[in-house]
Design an enzyme around this catalytic site. Structure first.
Site, PDB file in Angstrom:
ATOM      1  N   CYS A 101       0.830  -1.197   0.000  1.00  0.00           N
ATOM      2  CA  CYS A 101       0.000   0.000   0.000  1.00  0.00           C
ATOM      3  C   CYS A 101       0.869   1.252   0.000  1.00  0.00           C
ATOM      4  CB  CYS A 101      -0.925  -0.007   1.206  1.00  0.00           C
ATOM      5  SG  CYS A 101      -2.137   1.342   1.220  1.00  0.00           S
ATOM      6  N   CYS A 198      -6.352  -4.046   6.809  1.00  0.00           N
ATOM      7  CA  CYS A 198      -7.509  -3.146   6.736  1.00  0.00           C
ATOM      8  C   CYS A 198      -8.660  -3.726   5.924  1.00  0.00           C
ATOM      9  CB  CYS A 198      -7.088  -1.789   6.197  1.00  0.00           C
ATOM     10  SG  CYS A 198      -6.588  -1.783   4.459  1.00  0.00           S
TER      11      CYS A 198
END
Length: 364
Positions: A101, A198
């Protein structure tokens, strides 16, 4: 400078944006929508990028008096992070989605758009420091070792570092950041930090992967190749795992066994004693340098293989096609797919994705 502040909805990014404003920069806040069907609420410290997080980020921006936008990066996130996560597990590797990410979204896609729009840098709430060294800009550990995030930033390139701003790096403790948020009237002052993956907010990685790739019965074998159990999908296992093996044949010495290797082609999981998790050598072909690279092809350093692992003294050798690291003491439970970050003192020298390991304990 014109600063684009990435605001996750947490306390760190809010205070980072506040410090950028206080420093006199022209600041614009942006929240990244990474899911097209984001959850409405967080569950304690689990999950992020929810509607609640976007609202918290907007409230913080309003308090700071800065413009605020929500950008949809869900497609990039799905392709570059989630799809990569699944494919890595299918290949028998253990990926780190936070590294991907940072590499692909926060400091690639976001930074690219920021520069296109005329911003000088992207500001985040990461705990790390940028230092101007003799060879140029360097990435260093944060002052607060307990919150240091330099490991997950090891994938950043020299060009990316030149357009990055980390206002929290020199802060001694996280408690001071929360106190500052409270003093500034930011409602996220006591908001829990997010943990786990997440996009798997319930923490059930095994179940999530089973939905994505299905199940396929295979053998669990010991280091000599003897079948000692069965499984419903090799992708659900990671090196170092002890629980949930359900082995039908106990070890000769009666001691617990651990996952030593995942072989996706044959859909086989290899188990063995804890001692066999000791790793004497790691190597990887996908590497990068955070700033100026090493001057010599062989050098002493420290290697860190997890975000909160202790760095271990090691010898690194760099060739045209790989970095090979031999630690002074064996590393524990290393899995292909993990990221090895190299340090010299507090400085992040660079990183590589581990694709080969050698056990310190021979078979037999």
């Amino acid at each position: 400078m014109r600063i684009l502040a990435a605001m996750s909805g947490g306390v760190d990014s809010a205070v980072a944006a506040a410090r950028a404003v206080e420093a006199g920069h022209e600041v614009v806040g942006v929240h990244l929508a990474l899911s097209r069907a984001g959850g409405t609420l967080r569950t304690g410290s689990r999950g992020c990028c929810t509607i609640e997080d976007a609202m918290d980020a907007r409230r913080a921006a309003d308090k700071l008096g800065i413009p605020f936008y929500v950008w949809d990066f869900s497609e990039r996130f799905r392709e570059d992070v989630i799809a990569d996560f699944v494919s890595e597990y299918q290949a028998g590797r253990t990926p780190n989605p936070c590294m991907r990410c940072n590499e692909k979204i926060k400091f690639a896609a976001l930074l690219e758009r920021a520069i296109e729009l005329g911003f000088d840098a992207v500001c985040t709430g990461h705990y790390a420091n940028l230092v101007e060294g003799p060879g140029g800009l360097e990435l260093h550990r944060a002052a607060d070792n307990a919150k240091d995030q330099s490991y997950v930033l090891g994938v950043l390139t020299t060009e990316q570092l030149a357009h990055t701003y980390f206002p929290l790096g020199s802060t001694p403790t996280k408690a001071l950041v929360r106190a500052e948020a409270a003093e500034r009237g930011l409602t996220v002052a006591q908001k829990p930090d997010s943990h786990d993956i997440c996009f798997i907010p319930d923490g059930d990685t095994k179940g999530w992967l089973a939905e994505k790739v299905g199940t396929a019965t295979g053998d669990i074998v010991d280091r000599e190749g003897n079948v000692v159990g069965s499984h419903e999908g090799a992708h659900a296992y990671t090196v170092g795992q002890r629980r949930g093996l359900h082995l039908g044949v106990p070890a000769a010495d009666g001691k617990p066994r651990f996952v030593l290797e995942v072989r996706p082609v044959s859909n086989t999981v290899v188990v063995g004693p804890k001692a066999a998790l000791a790793t004497a050598l790691i190597a990887g072909a996908r590497y990068s340098w955070a700033g100026a690279g090493p001057v010599e092809t062989e050098f002493r350093c420290h290697v860190q293989i997890r975000a909160h692992a202790e760095p271990v003294p090691a010898l690194a050798v760099v060739s045209d096609d790989a970095v090979t690291v031999t630690p002074d003491e064996p590393l524990d439970g290393v899995a292909p797919g993990q990221t090895a970050v190299l340090y010299i003192g507090t400085r992040v020298l660079g990183q590589f994705t581990i694709d080969r390991t050698e056990s310190a304990v021979p078979v037999g």
